[in-house]
Structures are given as structure tokens and as C-alpha cells.
Design an enzyme around this catalytic site. Structure first.
Site, PDB file in Angstrom:
ATOM      1  N   GLU A  95      -3.079  -7.808 -10.951  1.00 48.05           N
ATOM      2  CA  GLU A  95      -4.458  -7.377 -11.202  1.00 48.05           C
ATOM      3  C   GLU A  95      -4.834  -6.111 -10.416  1.00 48.05           C
ATOM      4  O   GLU A  95      -5.731  -5.380 -10.823  1.00 48.05           O
ATOM      5  CB  GLU A  95      -5.441  -8.500 -10.863  1.00 48.05           C
ATOM      6  CG  GLU A  95      -5.547  -9.551 -11.952  1.00 48.05           C
ATOM      7  CD  GLU A  95      -6.152  -9.017 -13.258  1.00 48.05           C
ATOM      8  OE1 GLU A  95      -7.151  -8.285 -13.200  1.00 48.05           O
ATOM      9  OE2 GLU A  95      -5.598  -9.325 -14.327  1.00 48.05           O
ATOM     10  N   HIS A 110      -2.887  -3.448  -9.927  1.00 48.52           N
ATOM     11  CA  HIS A 110      -2.474  -2.352 -10.811  1.00 48.52           C
ATOM     12  C   HIS A 110      -3.405  -2.249 -12.015  1.00 48.52           C
ATOM     13  O   HIS A 110      -3.799  -1.155 -12.422  1.00 48.52           O
ATOM     14  CB  HIS A 110      -1.051  -2.595 -11.339  1.00 48.52           C
ATOM     15  CG  HIS A 110       0.014  -2.681 -10.281  1.00 48.52           C
ATOM     16  ND1 HIS A 110       0.686  -3.852 -10.009  1.00 48.52           N
ATOM     17  CD2 HIS A 110       0.541  -1.750  -9.453  1.00 48.52           C
ATOM     18  CE1 HIS A 110       1.584  -3.634  -9.060  1.00 48.52           C
ATOM     19  NE2 HIS A 110       1.510  -2.363  -8.701  1.00 48.52           N
ATOM     20  N   GLN A 145      11.725   6.252  -1.450  1.00 45.34           N
ATOM     21  CA  GLN A 145      10.748   5.737  -0.495  1.00 45.34           C
ATOM     22  C   GLN A 145      11.185   4.443   0.175  1.00 45.34           C
ATOM     23  O   GLN A 145      10.412   3.837   0.908  1.00 45.34           O
ATOM     24  CB  GLN A 145       9.369   5.598  -1.147  1.00 45.34           C
ATOM     25  CG  GLN A 145       9.237   4.486  -2.163  1.00 45.34           C
ATOM     26  CD  GLN A 145       7.906   4.581  -2.908  1.00 45.34           C
ATOM     27  OE1 GLN A 145       7.673   5.505  -3.673  1.00 45.34           O
ATOM     28  NE2 GLN A 145       7.031   3.625  -2.670  1.00 45.34           N
ATOM     29  N   GLY A 197      -4.534   2.800  -5.149  1.00 45.18           N
ATOM     30  CA  GLY A 197      -5.245   1.655  -4.570  1.00 45.18           C
ATOM     31  C   GLY A 197      -5.460   1.833  -3.073  1.00 45.18           C
ATOM     32  O   GLY A 197      -4.568   2.315  -2.363  1.00 45.18           O
ATOM     33  N   GLN A 198      -6.602   1.384  -2.619  1.00 41.28           N
ATOM     34  CA  GLN A 198      -6.928   1.403  -1.184  1.00 41.28           C
ATOM     35  C   GLN A 198      -5.985   0.497  -0.390  1.00 41.28           C
ATOM     36  O   GLN A 198      -5.786   0.672   0.801  1.00 41.28           O
ATOM     37  CB  GLN A 198      -8.390   0.964  -0.998  1.00 41.28           C
ATOM     38  CG  GLN A 198      -8.860   0.839   0.434  1.00 41.28           C
ATOM     39  CD  GLN A 198      -8.846   2.160   1.182  1.00 41.28           C
ATOM     40  OE1 GLN A 198      -8.910   3.228   0.583  1.00 41.28           O
ATOM     41  NE2 GLN A 198      -8.739   2.083   2.510  1.00 41.28           N
TER      42      GLN A 198
HETATM   43  P1  AMP Z   1       3.008  -0.165  -6.243  1.00 40.26           P
HETATM   44  O1  AMP Z   1       3.457  -0.641  -7.570  1.00 40.26           O
HETATM   45  O2  AMP Z   1       3.004  -1.214  -5.181  1.00 40.26           O
HETATM   46  O3  AMP Z   1       3.648   1.127  -5.819  1.00 40.26           O
HETATM   47  O4  AMP Z   1       1.459   0.181  -6.426  1.00 40.26           O
HETATM   48  C1  AMP Z   1       1.026   1.083  -7.415  1.00 40.26           C
HETATM   49  C2  AMP Z   1      -0.425   1.400  -7.190  1.00 40.26           C
HETATM   50  O5  AMP Z   1      -1.193   0.195  -7.233  1.00 40.26           O
HETATM   51  C3  AMP Z   1      -0.687   2.026  -5.812  1.00 40.26           C
HETATM   52  O6  AMP Z   1      -1.672   3.038  -5.918  1.00 40.26           O
HETATM   53  C4  AMP Z   1      -1.189   0.852  -5.021  1.00 40.26           C
HETATM   54  O7  AMP Z   1      -2.033   1.215  -3.948  1.00 40.26           O
HETATM   55  C5  AMP Z   1      -1.967   0.098  -6.073  1.00 40.26           C
HETATM   56  N1  AMP Z   1      -2.134  -1.291  -5.672  1.00 40.26           N
HETATM   57  C6  AMP Z   1      -1.165  -2.158  -5.274  1.00 40.26           C
HETATM   58  N2  AMP Z   1      -1.706  -3.349  -4.914  1.00 40.26           N
HETATM   59  C7  AMP Z   1      -3.045  -3.217  -5.094  1.00 40.26           C
HETATM   60  C8  AMP Z   1      -4.153  -4.095  -4.892  1.00 40.26           C
HETATM   61  N3  AMP Z   1      -4.002  -5.328  -4.443  1.00 40.26           N
HETATM   62  N4  AMP Z   1      -5.388  -3.618  -5.183  1.00 40.26           N
HETATM   63  C9  AMP Z   1      -5.561  -2.347  -5.633  1.00 40.26           C
HETATM   64  N5  AMP Z   1      -4.562  -1.480  -5.842  1.00 40.26           N
HETATM   65  C10 AMP Z   1      -3.318  -1.908  -5.567  1.00 40.26           C
END
Ligand code: AMP
Length: 284
Positions: A35, A37, A61, A147-148
Site C-alpha cells: 500500500e 507504493h 544500491q 515515500g517519506q
Molecule cells: P522501494 O520499492 O522500497 O524502493 O520503494 C519505492 C518507493 O516507495 C520509495 O519512494 C519508498 O520511499 C516508497 N515507500 C516504501 N515504503 C513506503 C511506505 N510504507 N509508505 C510510503 N512510501 C513508501
């Protein structure tokens, strides 16, 4: 939704949107969507004419001892979720497509890449900045959504976009949490049932920081200590860091005068989780 695997086809698709005057929102991810994402996808859909989501588990990374190979992947499920959200394009390039033989370039955002998670993950943020710049150049979005939850990443990407005059807006959206407060993460699935039950201590400890601040505490050290203390009560949790920093420069604060970012990384067994909150005086 169309699935695109090559840079060339991705560029053509966006060019076609632009030709008919459509704006493009972009959500870069590593997949195994939740959710958090999807909240970014919805924010993009609410604003842009077309939404592009990328799924790419970016090897640059991950450190040598990190979870690159075991990072969870489920393209079929992700595809169905994005289809349901009405995403226009899923960009899913291969490693070879993104990093062909002879790839040599790396983008560093000096200073911002070093504190917090940078201390235990050397090279991580250069990997993030480099892949984001590549993706931005390929997709050429009007807005890119982050995301924050990954606060340092958001600050760093925003600064890169500013420093390099990228023609896009970096939009940062709030952290989406489970009902017990645990920040959603693709890595939460690594937790054993006992670790999962213990993990909400992270958000509870951050709420403790907020409560102290709201009660008038302005000493950053005491706030960090209170967070460490709250997590210390949980035997399965091992604190990597708890820092109170300036939200723009990520430098440690002694006293909280304006806003502060309270950020932490904590291990539960071999799983490393991060979380943070922004605290600042309420508008009057
Ligand atoms: P990732 O797939 O973990 O690289 O995350 C992709 C994007 O989703 C990044 O901008 C993250 O900060 C954002 N994101 C991951 N988890 C969350 C969350 N729980 N709430 C809001 N955004 C998120």
C-alpha cells in the site's frame, strides 16, 4: 497497462504521451508492492495524465553482504496490482539493460549520502542517486513520487534534482503504516512471527519522541535517548542508530528550534528496518 522492458521502448512510449500533450508522473520502485507504493501511484494518477511505474531491484544500491539476491520479487502479482490501479506503463528493465558491460558512472550527493543509513551502507546512496538519474532521463517525468519512509533517499534525490537542474518535481508522500504502526516495507516479510510482533516498537518509540516534543522537550539528545530507551525494552530489537537531524541537511541537532527528523535503523535478527517521523511546531 503496457509492460516495457527496454529503454528504447520506454522512451518511445513517453514521447508518444508528450506528443499529444499529456503529462507524466513516475513512481520508481523495487517491486513486491504494498500500500505504500500504491499510495504513490494514486498520488501520481491524481495529478498526471499518465503514470509510469518502474520495478527494478537496483544492484548498485546493495552492499556485498546485503540482500540483493533474496530481495522479494513477484512480478505477476505486482503487475496485477498496478493494472488494477490503472497504471499506464510498467517499466521493468533487466540488469543488463540498466548496467551494460563497461558501465562506469556514479552520482554522489556529497554530505547527504554520509550520515544516518550512509554510515552502515557505504555506496548505497550513490547507487540510489545513479539509478534515479538514469530512470529520470529514460522516463523524463513531470513529477517523480517518493515515500517519506525512506527520508534520506527523498532528501538526497530532491537535492540531486535541484543541483543538476532536472526538469521535474520530486514529490514526497507520507509513510503508509500497518494498523499497528509498523511502516509498510517489502522487507517486513523477512520477519519471523515473533519479530513481526515486536516490530511496532519502532513507531511507538517515534510517537514517544513526538509526545516529548509536544510536551516542550527541545533537547535532541534527550529525545533520541527516549527513543533508544523505548526500543531497548524490546529484546529482539538491536538499534543501529537513532538520530535527530535537520530535515534538509541531515546534520545532527542539539536543540530543536524549527523542524527535526527523528530517524532510526533497527535490526530484528538479520532484518534491518528503518522508520522516521518529522516533528515541528504546530501551526497556530
Ligand atoms: P522501494 O520499492 O522500497 O524502493 O520503494 C519505492 C518507493 O516507495 C520509495 O519512494 C519508498 O520511499 C516508497 N515507500 C516504501 N515504503 C513506503 C511506505 N510504507 N509508505 C510510503 N512510501 C513508501
Amino acid at each position: 497497462m503496457i509492460l516495457i522492458e527496454t529503454i528504447r521502448a520506454m522512451r518511445t512510449a513517453v514521447r508518444n504521451f508528450r506528443t499529444v500533450g499529456q503529462s507524466v508522473g513516475f513512481v520508481p520502485t523495487m517491486g513486491f508492492l504494498h500500500e505504500g507504493h500504491l499510495s504513490l501511484v494514486r498520488a501520481s494518477k491524481a495529478r498526471a495524465d499518465r503514470t509510469v511505474v518502474s520495478i527494478f531491484v537496483n544492484p548498485a544500491q546493495f552492499g556485498p553482504d546485503e540482500d540483493l539476491e533474496r530481495y522479494p520479487r513477484d512480478l505477476a502479482r505486482d503487475r496485477a496490482l498496478l493494472e488494477r490501479e490503472g497504471v499506464d506503463v510498467l517499466f521493468h528493465p533487466s540488469r543488463e539493460e540498466m548496467y551494460p558491460e563497461g558501465f562506469r558512472t556514479s552520482v554522489e550527493v556529497r554530505g547527504l549520502q554520509d550520515p544516518l543509513c550512509g554510515r552502515s551502507r557505504p555506496g548505497h546512496f550513490a547507487g540510489v542517486a545513479t539509478v534515479c538519474l538514469k530512470l529520470f532521463e529514460i522516463v523524463r517525468p513531470d513529477e517523480a513520487y517518493f515515500g517519506q519512509k525512506d527520508a534520506q533517499q527523498a532528501v538526497l534525490v530532491r537535492r540531486m534534482a535541484q543541483d543538476l537542474n532536472l526538469d521535474l518535481e520530486v514529490v514526497v508522500r507520507p509513510t503508509v503504516r500497518e494498523t499497528d504502526g509498523l511502516a509498510m516495507s517489502s522487507r517486513n516479510g523477512y520477519l519471523s512471527p515473533e519479530e513481526r510482533a515486536a516490530a511496532p516498537v519502532l513507531y511507538r518509540s517515534l510517537e514517544r519522541a513526538r509526545a516529548l516534543y509536544e510536551a516542550g522537550e527541545r533537547d535532541a539528545g534527550r529525545i533520541a535517548e527516549a527513543v533508544r530507551g523505548a526500543i531497548g525494552g524490546e529484546p529482539l530489537a538491536a538499534v543501529e542508530y537513532v538520530d535527530v537531524v535537520d530535515p534538509a541537511e541531515l546534520l545532527p541537532l542539539e536543540r530543536i528550534e524549527g523542524a527535526a527528523l527523528v530517524a532510526l535503523a533497527v535490526r530484528f535478527g538479520s532484518t534491518r528496518l528503518i522508520d522516521n517521523i518529522l516533528i515541528q511546531a504546530k501551526e497556530t
